[in-house]
Design an enzyme around this catalytic site. Structure first.
Site, mmCIF file in Angstrom:
data_model
loop_
_atom_site.group_PDB
_atom_site.id
_atom_site.type_symbol
_atom_site.label_atom_id
_atom_site.label_comp_id
_atom_site.label_asym_id
_atom_site.label_seq_id
_atom_site.Cartn_x
_atom_site.Cartn_y
_atom_site.Cartn_z
ATOM 1 C CG ASP A 44 -0.423 -0.103 2.408
ATOM 2 O OD1 ASP A 44 0.828 -0.533 2.707
ATOM 3 O OD2 ASP A 44 -1.211 0.072 3.446
ATOM 4 N N GLY A 129 -3.245 -5.059 18.789
ATOM 5 C CA GLY A 129 -2.180 -5.504 18.537
ATOM 6 C C GLY A 129 -1.940 -6.868 17.715
ATOM 7 C CG LEU A 132 -7.060 -8.772 13.297
ATOM 8 C CD1 LEU A 132 -8.013 -9.394 13.981
ATOM 9 C CD2 LEU A 132 -7.235 -9.188 11.863
ATOM 10 C CB SER A 135 -5.051 2.300 14.749
ATOM 11 O OG SER A 135 -4.762 1.470 13.523
ATOM 12 C CD GLU A 172 -2.646 4.775 12.431
ATOM 13 O OE1 GLU A 172 -1.906 3.758 12.667
ATOM 14 O OE2 GLU A 172 -3.911 4.557 11.908
ATOM 15 C CG ASP A 184 -4.993 -0.674 7.812
ATOM 16 O OD1 ASP A 184 -4.828 -1.703 7.008
ATOM 17 O OD2 ASP A 184 -4.216 -0.731 8.910
#
Length: 397
Positions: A44, A129, A132, A135, A172, A184
């Protein structure tokens, strides 16, 4: 109503009651899913191709407006409440869970949104963590909730989901400090139940791909996250960027590894340091695998898709070197289980989860095989999450 929708409704009802306990009024409730990446790892941020699916694990954001300029955030997961002044938000991250919310708020304000004070309750069951994307789930849920609240106040039309994903990625990248790609946040916005999503991370063009109803997504958590993960992730990005700089001497139009073909790498790869060449080889070959995997899904050829998943894992292990013994063991166990089409590590690496595509009728045997074998070998009991695909962010109540 099916079991998945009933569970969502029950969870939302409980969260609404908790909001009333905390803040004395009824909220609007929104949710954004976690995600699993079926194939296309570390492509990505190289402007390449990815194939994530939204999964039925969520972060929920319950909101109601305040009559002042306060942003009051309560986290059920951390059993903690924090308060900020919208006119004096923190300038830099603190390393606290609230950074994800503050980052989103700052980007919304920067984009011109006129936000008022809010009470905000967040809760989620996306494992942290585990790779998946908990965040992105909280970022997208909160951003959508705040935008929808602003839309209700100004009678605007609904917001653009692609712009929403970009805003959350920016939060982010710039505030939280993680140099993540767009995948994501994009799948948390654009996911569809029953589908995987093929995304071109450069153009942001995408198309939905069918996943058969009798195939389950099984995420197997190794329960480890090695401390080198964050630094190694940034190092891999730097190595990919170094590869582009060196290859651009021969390929002047190459702006990212997306622009390099396997034939280009064969011709000019010898000019690269060995480590950089192997990093580039993973990304270039992975992009090709994603496109082949999309064709296989559209033909309903899960056997071919599964072979590509395993090739992806080997490339991540050997060329990109982001696997670890626990992930390799979990993939080996899953590969041996009956009814498994394909399996690979998923996420950034150095721990976290593998993903397996499993025939629905073989799930119980699959779980016994993987859980028992892993626990015998490591002494650690793994968590296995069996999920259906899910829709992207939206209002629940």
């Amino acid at each position: 109503m099916d079991n998945a929708n009933l569970a969502v409704e029950n969870s939302a009802h409980a969260l609404g009651q908790r909001f009333v306990q905390l803040f004395g009024e009824s909220p609007r409730i929104y949710q954004a899913p976690g995600r699993v990446n079926l194939i296309g790892e570390h492509t990505d941020y190289n402007d390449g191709f990815v194939m994530p699916a939204a999964i039925g694990l969520y972060t929920r954001a319950s909101v109601a407006p305040r009559h002042d300029r306060k942003l009051v955030i309560h986290s059920e997961n951390y059993s903690e409440q924090v308060e900020f002044d919208l006119d004096h938000l923190p300038a830099t991250r603190s390393g606290h869970w609230s950074d994800y919310v503050i980052g989103v708020v700052k980007m919304l304000v920067r984009s011109g949104e006129k936000l008022g004070g809010v009470n905000l309750l967040v809760d989620g069951n996306v494992p942290q963590g585990a790779g998946l994307s908990s965040s992105a789930s909280i970022e997208v849920a909160v951003a959508y909730a705040l935008l929808d609240l602003a839309d209700q106040a100004t009678d605007r039309s609904k917001h653009d989901r692609t712009k929403l994903a970009l805003l959350c990625q920016q939060a982010e990248n710039e505030f939280v400090g993680a140099r993540c790609g767009i995948m994501d946040q994009f799948i948390a916005c654009q996911g569809e139940r029953g589908k995987a999503l093929l995304l071109d991370c450069r153009s942001l063009n995408y198309r939905q791909l069918p996943l058969p109803d009798d195939v389950a997504l099984a995420m197997c958590n190794t329960m480890v996250k090695h401390s080198i993960a964050k630094g190694e992730y940034n190092q891999r990005r730097a190595e990919c960027e170094a590869g582009v700089r060196l290859l651009s001497k021969y390929l002047p139009n190459a702006q990212a590894l997306r622009d390099v073909t396997p034939e280009d790498l064969e011709a000019y790869g010898r000019e690269l340091p060995d480590i950089v060449r192997r990093r580039c080889r993973h990304v270039v070959s992975e992009n090709a695998r994603v496109l082949r995997a999309a064709a296989a899904l559209e033909l309903g050829d899960l056997q071919a898709f599964g072979k590509l998943m395993l090739e992806s894992h080997r490339s991540l292990r050997d060329d990109f070197e982001v696997s670890c013994p626990e992930l390799d063991l979990m993939v080996e166990l899953a590969e041996q289980a009956e009814g498994v089409y394909g399996t690979r590590m998923t996420g950034g690496g150095f721990g976290g989860c593998i993903i397996a595509l499993v025939q629905a009728g073989c799930l119980e045997a699959f779980q016994r095989t993987v859980q028992g074998g892993y626990e015998r070998s490591t002494g650690c009991k793994p968590e296995i999450y069996v999920c259906s695909t899910a829709d992207g962010v939206g209002q629940v109540v």
